[in-house]
Design a protein around this motif. Structure first.
Motif, PDB file in Angstrom:
ATOM      1  N   UNK A   1      53.118 130.519  25.878  1.00  0.00           N
ATOM      2  CA  UNK A   1      51.811 130.935  25.386  1.00  0.00           C
ATOM      3  C   UNK A   1      51.468 132.387  25.595  1.00  0.00           C
ATOM      4  N   UNK A   2      52.449 133.213  25.997  1.00  0.00           N
ATOM      5  CA  UNK A   2      52.123 134.603  26.302  1.00  0.00           C
ATOM      6  C   UNK A   2      51.678 135.363  25.052  1.00  0.00           C
ATOM      7  N   UNK A   3      52.136 134.946  23.883  1.00  0.00           N
ATOM      8  CA  UNK A   3      51.748 135.638  22.650  1.00  0.00           C
ATOM      9  C   UNK A   3      50.252 135.495  22.373  1.00  0.00           C
ATOM     10  N   UNK A   4      49.576 134.550  23.051  1.00  0.00           N
ATOM     11  CA  UNK A   4      48.138 134.380  22.876  1.00  0.00           C
ATOM     12  C   UNK A   4      47.332 135.236  23.855  1.00  0.00           C
ATOM     13  N   UNK A   5      48.005 135.914  24.771  1.00  0.00           N
ATOM     14  CA  UNK A   5      47.305 136.790  25.707  1.00  0.00           C
ATOM     15  C   UNK A   5      46.766 138.005  24.966  1.00  0.00           C
ATOM     16  N   UNK A   6      45.609 138.510  25.399  1.00  0.00           N
ATOM     17  CA  UNK A   6      44.968 139.605  24.678  1.00  0.00           C
ATOM     18  C   UNK A   6      45.798 140.886  24.692  1.00  0.00           C
ATOM     19  N   UNK A   7      46.559 141.114  25.756  1.00  0.00           N
ATOM     20  CA  UNK A   7      47.364 142.335  25.840  1.00  0.00           C
ATOM     21  C   UNK A   7      48.836 142.109  25.568  1.00  0.00           C
ATOM     22  N   UNK A   8      49.169 141.029  24.856  1.00  0.00           N
ATOM     23  CA  UNK A   8      50.574 140.680  24.640  1.00  0.00           C
ATOM     24  C   UNK A   8      51.312 141.749  23.854  1.00  0.00           C
ATOM     25  N   UNK A   9      50.698 142.281  22.811  1.00  0.00           N
ATOM     26  CA  UNK A   9      51.374 143.281  21.969  1.00  0.00           C
ATOM     27  C   UNK A   9      51.772 144.505  22.786  1.00  0.00           C
ATOM     28  N   UNK A  10      50.874 144.979  23.630  1.00  0.00           N
ATOM     29  CA  UNK A  10      51.172 146.140  24.467  1.00  0.00           C
ATOM     30  C   UNK A  10      52.257 145.822  25.482  1.00  0.00           C
ATOM     31  N   UNK A  11      52.267 144.599  25.992  1.00  0.00           N
ATOM     32  CA  UNK A  11      53.312 144.198  26.939  1.00  0.00           C
ATOM     33  C   UNK A  11      54.679 144.186  26.265  1.00  0.00           C
ATOM     34  N   UNK A  12      54.742 143.642  25.050  1.00  0.00           N
ATOM     35  CA  UNK A  12      56.010 143.616  24.324  1.00  0.00           C
ATOM     36  C   UNK A  12      56.475 145.040  23.999  1.00  0.00           C
ATOM     37  N   UNK A  13      55.535 145.890  23.620  1.00  0.00           N
ATOM     38  CA  UNK A  13      55.899 147.277  23.322  1.00  0.00           C
ATOM     39  C   UNK A  13      56.414 147.981  24.572  1.00  0.00           C
ATOM     40  N   UNK A  14      55.784 147.707  25.708  1.00  0.00           N
ATOM     41  CA  UNK A  14      56.232 148.305  26.966  1.00  0.00           C
ATOM     42  C   UNK A  14      57.659 147.892  27.289  1.00  0.00           C
ATOM     43  N   UNK A  15      57.997 146.633  27.050  1.00  0.00           N
ATOM     44  CA  UNK A  15      59.362 146.166  27.303  1.00  0.00           C
ATOM     45  C   UNK A  15      60.364 146.923  26.444  1.00  0.00           C
ATOM     46  N   UNK A  16      60.047 147.137  25.182  1.00  0.00           N
ATOM     47  CA  UNK A  16      60.966 147.847  24.294  1.00  0.00           C
ATOM     48  C   UNK A  16      61.047 149.331  24.646  1.00  0.00           C
ATOM     49  N   UNK A  17      59.923 149.909  25.045  1.00  0.00           N
ATOM     50  CA  UNK A  17      59.932 151.325  25.453  1.00  0.00           C
ATOM     51  C   UNK A  17      60.795 151.509  26.700  1.00  0.00           C
ATOM     52  N   UNK A  18      60.652 150.613  27.671  1.00  0.00           N
ATOM     53  CA  UNK A  18      61.472 150.696  28.884  1.00  0.00           C
ATOM     54  C   UNK A  18      62.953 150.635  28.539  1.00  0.00           C
ATOM     55  N   UNK A  19      63.325 149.707  27.664  1.00  0.00           N
ATOM     56  CA  UNK A  19      64.729 149.559  27.290  1.00  0.00           C
ATOM     57  C   UNK A  19      65.221 150.783  26.529  1.00  0.00           C
TER      58      UNK A  19
END
Length: 688
Positions: free
Chosen positions: A549-567
């Motif tokens: 259910x993490x995709x329903x979190x309000x800040x999910x998009x920013x979290x996913x972007x952070x993961x890709x930026x880190x990589x």
């Protein structure tokens, strides 16, 4: 004692610095790339102009260092994921960019009456090119564009082919073109490549883990690798620029794109060594030769025309094959036109072997000058337009301003926290970092602790200055450190908190300990709790754990972007592990988020399977990113609170626990969210 004042080393260096200062300023007013001003200045003050400076060993030495610097930085900045993705294109462009001008040059030499070996060497001169305009592309922010990546990858192929042709022609002229010659060349190149590809990463990894102290020591290590690899290339029978490029590739993933070390490398190169290379090339030009040897004019015009035609055809054909835009095609053309490094080396060798006469040498020098003016001009003009239309992900309004707070308490871990903050920071943002210390204790001990805190903050300022990033240090005095940090977050409109954890749990009721747990509870900003036990620049894989259910979190998009930026910015592989949810859903979501990179997505049914299937596969160079959730939110699970404690018992020694930003309810209260009350209380608001 020096009799000529103009021959004194101090005068030479003073004159060079004056040229490096003034010529770019003049060119900027004329709307011409600054590096062209240094080339022209070399013509004016050089031995064939006013004679103020001689092209002596000092100029040649520093110019050679500048050339290696250009190629080395290109290897450091190349997008390896993009290079793998576009390697076929790079090979095809490299072959086209070499053989089309080479055939034209070969025909020109034969028409003008030169023998087959002279004509073949002349053709190879036209086939190679130098990434003289690459610093412009880097400055424009298009270094990772697919067209630039294709061109950079093709450059190493064109220069390698040019150097191989030079070695073959030299061997033929000296009567050494035997089976032994071919065997020796093949074996030496294989050994040379193996040493750099496998040896440099291994040695560098051990250095950054065991010895690295930051600052000048890291820079000296990198320079040592650069010049040893360049010298090994000479021993292998190829030009040192090949070794410089491979050294850059070998260190690519270990030197962070926006880190202090990369900033030092670029600063020294752009301010000193690269201008010396341009000055050295400019000094070669002698217009008087055009009058004394009219054939030089015909040769120069023909060579320049064939280079332009050949490189344009290569860029056009590649662009048509892969549907590149006109801007991308023109940038490829601008990057591949300049001739300097391999061209000049092969020309001088050909002259020494008697294959070229003075007319060819001066015709080539004219060609070098003209192409070194045309290439950077096109790259700057078109590169700016390409940068405007680049498909960049827009910055969301709620992400503004991007302000990162770094609470610091342990001097041993603050460098890793600062490094993480610098990686996360948008390079285009002018916002400072906010390192912070909280001083506790009675009045008698506070002065000592304040002095210690100021020392840590001073180190943070110096560290960030190495990456050319502004810093606004904060100090708070008083008990209840979590409250002090929460106040600072509110007062300074902080968007992200990067904080460290020592791995200890004070009680069964706390996830990290009372202070960190309270901080997470007090703020609705995104918080990254990190335990970093290895330098981020040696990270090989980032493992992202995504709860149900993490995709329903309000800040999910920013979290996913952070993961890709880190990589992307650490050059690490990306592995997503989806717990008790549909992996296809997250594959689609991540595919829409910039930057583009390859990744693996796997799924487990529960937290127990995560432990059984993956814990034993973790390595010490892995970094785990746990997308966690605050209590009361949709994605929270009690296993998330114990996961950091169990993870640190595996071979994986570095991880980050990411808490998303929580959305605010609008005036009508129509969005379901968690509203944080001052210091720890919360209530659940359901959609009306």
């Amino acid at each position: 004692m020096v009799t000529e004042p103009t021959a004194h080393p101090v005068f030479i260096f003073a004159m060079a610095m004056l040229i490096f200062l003034i010529s770019p300023l003049i060119m900027t007013r004329l709307r011409v790339p600054g590096i062209i001003g240094v080339l022209i200045a070399g013509m004016v003050v050089g031995p064939n102009g006013l004679g103020l400076l001689e092209r002596n060993e000092t100029i040649v030495l520093l110019g050679t260092v500048g050339l290696l610097y250009i190629i080395f930085i290109a290897g450091l900045e190349i997008d390896l994921d993009g290079f793998k993705k576009y390697r076929k294109r790079s090979i095809e462009f490299g072959l086209l960019s070499f053989f089309i001008p080479c055939v034209l040059g070969l025909g020109l030499g034969l028409v003008l009456g030169y023998n087959i070996w002279s004509s073949l060497l002349l053709g190879s001169l036209l086939g190679s090119h130098t990434l003289l305009a690459y610093p412009i592309a880097s400055r424009m922010g298009i270094a990772k564009n697919r067209a630039v990546t294709t061109t950079v990858g093709g450059t190493i192929l064109t220069d390698t082919l040019a150097m191989l042709v030079l070695a073959i022609v030299a061997g033929a002229m000296q009567g050494e073109l035997t089976v032994g010659f071919w065997v020796q060349m093949l074996v030496s190149l294989m050994i040379f490549s193996a040493i750099i590809i496998f040896g440099v990463p291994y040695i560098s990894k051990r250095f950054f883990i065991k010895i690295s102290g930051g600052g000048s020591l890291d820079y000296v290590f990198v320079m040592t690798v650069l010049f040893i690899c360049s010298f090994l290339a000479i021993l292998a029978g190829v030009e040192p620029i090949i070794g410089a490029f491979l050294a850059g590739l070998a260190l690519n993933r270990m030197i962070l794109e926006n880190g202090p070390l990369m900033n030092r490398i670029k600063f020294v190169g752009n301010a000193l060594f690269i201008p010396f290379f341009l000055l050295s090339v400019g000094m070669l030009m002698d217009f008087r030769i055009l009058i004394e040897h009219p054939l030089s004019v015909l040769l120069a015009v023909s060579i320049v025309a064939f280079v332009i035609i050949g490189k344009w055809l290569a860029a056009t054909i590649t662009s048509k094959m892969y549907d590149y835009t006109p801007f991308e095609r023109n940038v490829m053309f601008g990057l591949s036109i300049p001739q300097a490094a391999a061209t000049l080396a092969a020309t001088l060798v050909g002259y020494d072997l008697g294959l070229f006469d003075v007319a060819v040498v001066n015709g080539v020098i004219i060609m070098i000058l003209i192409t070194c003016i045309i290439g950077p001009s096109i790259t700057e003009q078109i590169g700016r337009k390409l940068a405007y239309v680049e498909e960049n992900e827009p910055v969301k309004e709620e992400q503004m301003p991007e302000r990162i707070l770094i609470p610091m308490a342990n001097p041993d871990t603050m460098d890793n926290l600062l490094e993480l903050a610098i990686i996360l920071k948008n390079p285009l943002s002018n916002e400072p970092l906010y390192p912070m210390t909280v001083v506790q204790g009675d009045n008698e001990s506070r002065e000592i602790k304040i002095a210690q805190a100021e020392k840590m903050l001073g180190h943070a300022v110096v560290y960030a200055a190495g990456a050319d990033i502004p810093v606004r240090p904060l100090t708070r005095v008083g008990d209840h450190p979590a409250k002090r940090m929460a106040y600072a977050i509110t007062d300074n409109r902080i968007s992200t908190v990067v904080v460290g954890w020592n791995g200890e749990m004070t009680s069964s009721g706390h996830m990290f300990g009372s202070v960190l747990d309270q901080l997470i509870e007090y703020t609705d900003r995104q918080v990254l709790v990190s335990k970093l036990s290895h330098p981020l620049n040696i990270t090989k894989r980032i493992v992202v754990v995504i709860p149900k259910g993490f995709d329903h979190m309000s800040g999910a998009h920013e979290a996913f972007r952070t993961a890709k930026v880190l990589a992307s910015r650490t050059g690490a592989e990306l592995l997503l592990i989806v717990v008790d949810d549909e992996k296809e859903k997250y594959e689609q979501i991540f595919a829409t988020i910039k930057p583009d990179l390859t990744m693996k997505v796997e799924q487990v049914d529960d937290w127990g399977e995560l432990k059984d299937s993956y814990y034993e596969t973790f390595e010490e160079t892995d970094l785990m990113l746990i997308l966690s959730a605050r209590r009361g939110t949709v994605s929270w699970h009690y296993r998330l609170e114990r996961l950091p404690y169990y993870i640190q018992k595996t071979r994986l020694v570095s991880f980050i626990v990411y808490f998303t930003k929580e959305a605010q309810v609008d005036e009508r209260g129509t969005k379901a969210t968690v509203l944080r009350q001052p210091f720890g209380t919360y209530r659940r608001n359901e959609s009306k």
